[in-house]
Design a protein around this motif. Structure first.
Motif, short mmCIF file in Angstrom:
data_model
loop_
_atom_site.label_atom_id
_atom_site.label_comp_id
_atom_site.label_asym_id
_atom_site.label_seq_id
_atom_site.Cartn_x
_atom_site.Cartn_y
_atom_site.Cartn_z
N GLY A 1 110.41 25.76 -1.28
CA GLY A 1 111.08 25.95 -0.09
C GLY A 1 111.00 24.97 1.01
N ARG A 2 111.95 25.16 2.04
CA ARG A 2 112.10 24.08 3.06
C ARG A 2 110.80 24.34 3.85
NH1 ARG A 2 114.72 24.08 7.86
NH2 ARG A 2 115.62 25.93 7.45
N LYS A 3 110.41 25.31 4.07
CA LYS A 3 109.46 25.61 5.11
C LYS A 3 108.15 25.86 4.47
CE LYS A 3 112.69 28.03 8.41
NZ LYS A 3 113.23 29.33 9.12
N ALA B 1 111.98 33.88 -0.40
CA ALA B 1 111.85 32.30 -0.31
C ALA B 1 113.48 32.11 0.38
CB ALA B 1 111.68 31.57 -1.48
N GLU C 1 113.82 30.97 3.81
CA GLU C 1 114.08 29.54 3.83
C GLU C 1 112.54 28.95 3.70
OE1 GLU C 1 116.81 28.09 6.69
OE2 GLU C 1 118.43 28.87 5.74
N CYS C 2 111.81 29.51 3.00
CA CYS C 2 110.23 29.04 2.99
C CYS C 2 109.87 28.68 1.40
CB CYS C 2 109.35 29.66 3.71
SG CYS C 2 109.08 31.60 3.12
#
Length: 248
Positions: A54-56, A90, A94-95
């Motif tokens: 994920g991005r975070k 996720a 967005e993690c």
């Protein structure tokens, strides 16, 4: 309007289940023996941990408890409740999500406290999903013992995990299990209701605890081959219902 307190409602449910059980005891014993021969024994799933990119920064997710936390009904926990929850979280947050499973088929809350809690490493989880209820219902754990054991589990882990968040899932929906006959279905359903009411009382007492009711699975293909545990499709459905409430 119902003027009964939650405690009196719990006592009423417990007494009613006991009365039906005593009146129908020979039938229930026969049903239990018959089910014991008919129900297939399905092992825990492979894969005790996994990671979703994920991005975070990563959320650390721990599933702790009985068979449905351990993915009984699927071959790998990536297709069980842990994997489906991690994937959905996720996507929603967005993690990255790192998930881990510590669970065993047949375990009660007491066994989780004494045998599984010591396996949780210090600081290893941010979100703990406590998955219990089936075995405590069929083993006649009292609502008072249920509350006491869960309070102790959270107290132990709260210190070890440095104030993690806890989600207690609802009791599996006994009234909808395809193989459960009457009157066993009603007796276990009443006992499950009593434990769920006790769980709701815990939420009022423990600040970082949330209770999320499990919905009945809608069709046979949402169950695995034993007709009790969810299939891949069933776990995905449960995860989809849990995630919005977790994200809130």
């Amino acid at each position: 309007m119902n003027s009964e307190t939650p405690e009196s409602q719990i006592r009423s449910l417990t007494r009613k289940s006991l009365l039906i059980a005593l009146l129908c005891l020979p039938v229930i014993i026969w049903q239990a023996l018959r089910l014991n021969h008919r129900v297939l024994r399905v092992p825990e799933a492979d894969g005790l941990s996994g990671h979703i990119e994920g991005r975070k920064p990563a959320l650390r997710l721990l599933l702790l408890g009985e068979s449905t936390s351990a993915g009984v009904g699927v071959s790998h926990n990536a297709n069980g409740l842990a994997g489906h929850l991690a994937t959905a979280l996720a996507r929603q947050l967005e993690c990255a999500v790192h998930w881990r499973v510590i669970g065993l088929n047949g375990y009660t809350v007491k066994q989780t406290r004494t045998r599984l809690c010591p396996q949780v490493a210090s600081g290893s989880a941010d979100l703990v999903i406590l998955v219990h209820g089936f075995n405590d219902t069929v083993n006649w754990t009292t609502p008072r013992r249920w509350k006491n054991e869960i309070q102790q589990i959270i107290s132990i882990l709260d210190t070890r995990l440095h104030r993690a968040r806890f989600i207690l899932t609802g009791i599996p929906p006994f009234r909808h299990f395809p193989l459960l006959p009457e009157p066993m279905r009603s007796v276990l359903g009443l006992r499950a209701d009593a434990l769920e009411m006790a769980s709701l009382g815990l939420v009022d007492e423990i600040q970082n605890l949330q209770f999320v009711k499990l919905e009945a699975l809608p069709a046979s293909d949402f169950y695995c081959i034993d007709s009790f545990h969810p299939s891949d499709k069933g776990y995905e459905l449960w995860a989809s219902k849990l995630v919005p409430l977790i994200v809130q």
